[in-house]
Design a protein around this motif. Structure first.
Motif, PDB file in Angstrom:
ATOM      1  N   CYS A 152       0.813  -1.215   0.000  1.00 14.07           N
ATOM      2  CA  CYS A 152       0.000   0.000   0.000  1.00 14.07           C
ATOM      3  C   CYS A 152       0.849   1.269   0.000  1.00 14.07           C
ATOM      4  CB  CYS A 152      -0.930   0.005   1.221  1.00 14.07           C
ATOM      5  SG  CYS A 152      -2.043  -1.405   1.302  1.00 14.07           S
ATOM      6  N   ASP A 154       3.133   4.440  -1.209  1.00 14.18           N
ATOM      7  CA  ASP A 154       2.980   5.354  -2.342  1.00 14.18           C
ATOM      8  C   ASP A 154       3.949   5.043  -3.484  1.00 14.18           C
ATOM      9  OD1 ASP A 154       0.973   6.697  -1.030  1.00 14.18           O
ATOM     10  OD2 ASP A 154       2.287   8.288  -0.267  1.00 14.18           O
ATOM     11  N   ALA A 157       2.488   2.600  -6.013  1.00 18.05           N
ATOM     12  CA  ALA A 157       1.088   2.836  -6.374  1.00 18.05           C
ATOM     13  C   ALA A 157       0.825   2.455  -7.824  1.00 18.05           C
ATOM     14  CB  ALA A 157       0.728   4.299  -6.142  1.00 18.05           C
ATOM     15  N   ASN A 207      -3.815   1.409  -5.098  1.00 19.84           N
ATOM     16  CA  ASN A 207      -2.476   0.913  -5.425  1.00 19.84           C
ATOM     17  C   ASN A 207      -2.493  -0.297  -6.351  1.00 19.84           C
ATOM     18  OD1 ASN A 207      -1.221   2.785  -3.686  1.00 19.84           O
ATOM     19  ND2 ASN A 207       0.313   1.281  -3.082  1.00 19.84           N
TER      20      ASN A 207
END
Length: 353
Positions: A152, A154, A157, A207
């Motif tokens: 999860c 960033d 993503a 994501n």
């Protein structure tokens, strides 16, 4: 590999002692777990003969239920398919642990299986072949993915994947510091865990490139670079490593999720001595390596990876240092009602925006 192997002293004494009283071992097992060359060696060294019936968990239980535990002398159900069927149908008999060379087993796996297959104080199974699900990661592109919830993050993503299946719920729960297996006996507590995991996976949907269904689909996504990290099985990660050295299986920090196919004695088996001899024979490291070559998965034999093909051994040892093996979360039997709760949570995650 030599056609004849030097047995451990205890195994050699045991096998020679029964050669004069040889039996036919009726083995109910999975494909690849009893290769012809191993059977030939066992029959030559013990005088026993082996009759193999290939099956799966559902069929094993159905066959043993139909005969009240008869028709076979040794079966290989998964460890989460023993305590429940035994309590309900009485299709197995307790093991005599004094007849098993416990030193041949990886200790953590032996203890986990004994614990998960104990009914009314009696042990009903010991471990044989095992495997896990965890993370398959392109380490050059997603090197920071070390645990389930890292999917999860960033920086990955839009480039992660996993299945909308119960292992994802279980893995994320452990990664969030929860213990779903400890809550199996308390539906309210398990519902609380599911609610937290559902919220996390709903938040994580942005994501996800796609939810994969089949192993080939995931392999293609990883090979193309569309996906750089996913939940998947260990063998799939090692296969991808053959094509791209940056991709491999990673045992998550919270623990890989493990299955074990066991040895269990059917209640009305007639050749217990032959069954114990087979267990002690195939758990020897040299024989275990032959079974790994046939089945594609490793066994619970202590040192059983030593004689495996060098390339596969290197992948296994890189993914599973001892601390990762000891941290595997082995699936226990699932109480009635929980899978319906999990299915409802997965449906809501899938439907969420």
């Amino acid at each position: 590999m030599k056609s004849k192997l030097i047995l451990s002293t205890a195994a050699a004494m045991l096998l020679s002692s029964v050669a004069a009283n040889a039996d036919t071992l009726r083995l109910l097992t999975w494909g690849g777990y009893a290769p012809d060359d191993v059977i030939a060696m066992f029959e030559e060294q013990t005088g026993h003969t082996v009759e193999v019936t290939k099956s799966n968990n559902e069929e094993m239980i159905a066959k043993l239920r139909a005969t009240n535990g008869g028709g076979f002398d040794l079966a290989q159900p998964s460890q989460d398919r023993i305590a429940g069927p035994q309590a309900e149908f009485g299709i197995y008999k307790p093991l005599d642990m004094s007849k098993i060379e416990t030193g041949l087993f990886i200790p953590s796996m032996l203890e986990a299986t004994k614990g998960n297959t104990t009914v009314e104080g009696e042990v009903y199974a010991v471990p044989h072949v095992w495997g896990t699900s965890g993370l398959v990661v392109n380490t050059a592109m997603a090197g920071d993915v070390k645990d389930y919830t890292d999917l999860c993050n960033d920086d990955v993503a839009g480039k992660v994947s996993y299945r909308l299946k119960r292992p994802t719920l279980i893995g994320f729960a452990f990664s969030m510091g929860l213990d779903p297996f400890a809550a199996y006996g308390d539906e309210a507590a398990y519902k609380e865990i599911l609610d937290q995991v559902e919220a996390k996976l709903t938040e994580c949907k942005a994501n996800v490139k796609t939810y994969w269904d089949g192993g080939d689909e995931l392999k293609n996504l990883m090979r193309s670079g569309e996906v750089v990290a996913s939940m998947a099985w260990d063998t799939g990660g090692w296969q991808l490593n053959d094509d791209n050295a940056d991709i491999t299986f990673v045992a998550p920090a919270a623990g890989a999720l493990g299955w074990i196919d066991t040895f269990a004695l059917p209640a009305r088996g007639r050749a217990d001595d032959a069954a114990y001899d087979w267990i002690n024979f195939v758990m020897q490291p040299e024989i275990a390596a032959m079974i790994t070559a046939s089945a594609g998965n490793f066994t619970a034999s202590q040192g059983g990876d030593a004689n495996v093909d060098d390339a596969l051994k290197a992948k296994y040892q890189a993914s599973f240092p001892q601390e990762a093996i000891d941290n595997i979360k082995w699936y226990p039997s699932v109480p009635a009602g929980l899978e319906a709760m999990e299915g409802a949570a997965l449906d809501r995650i899938n439907a969420a925006n």
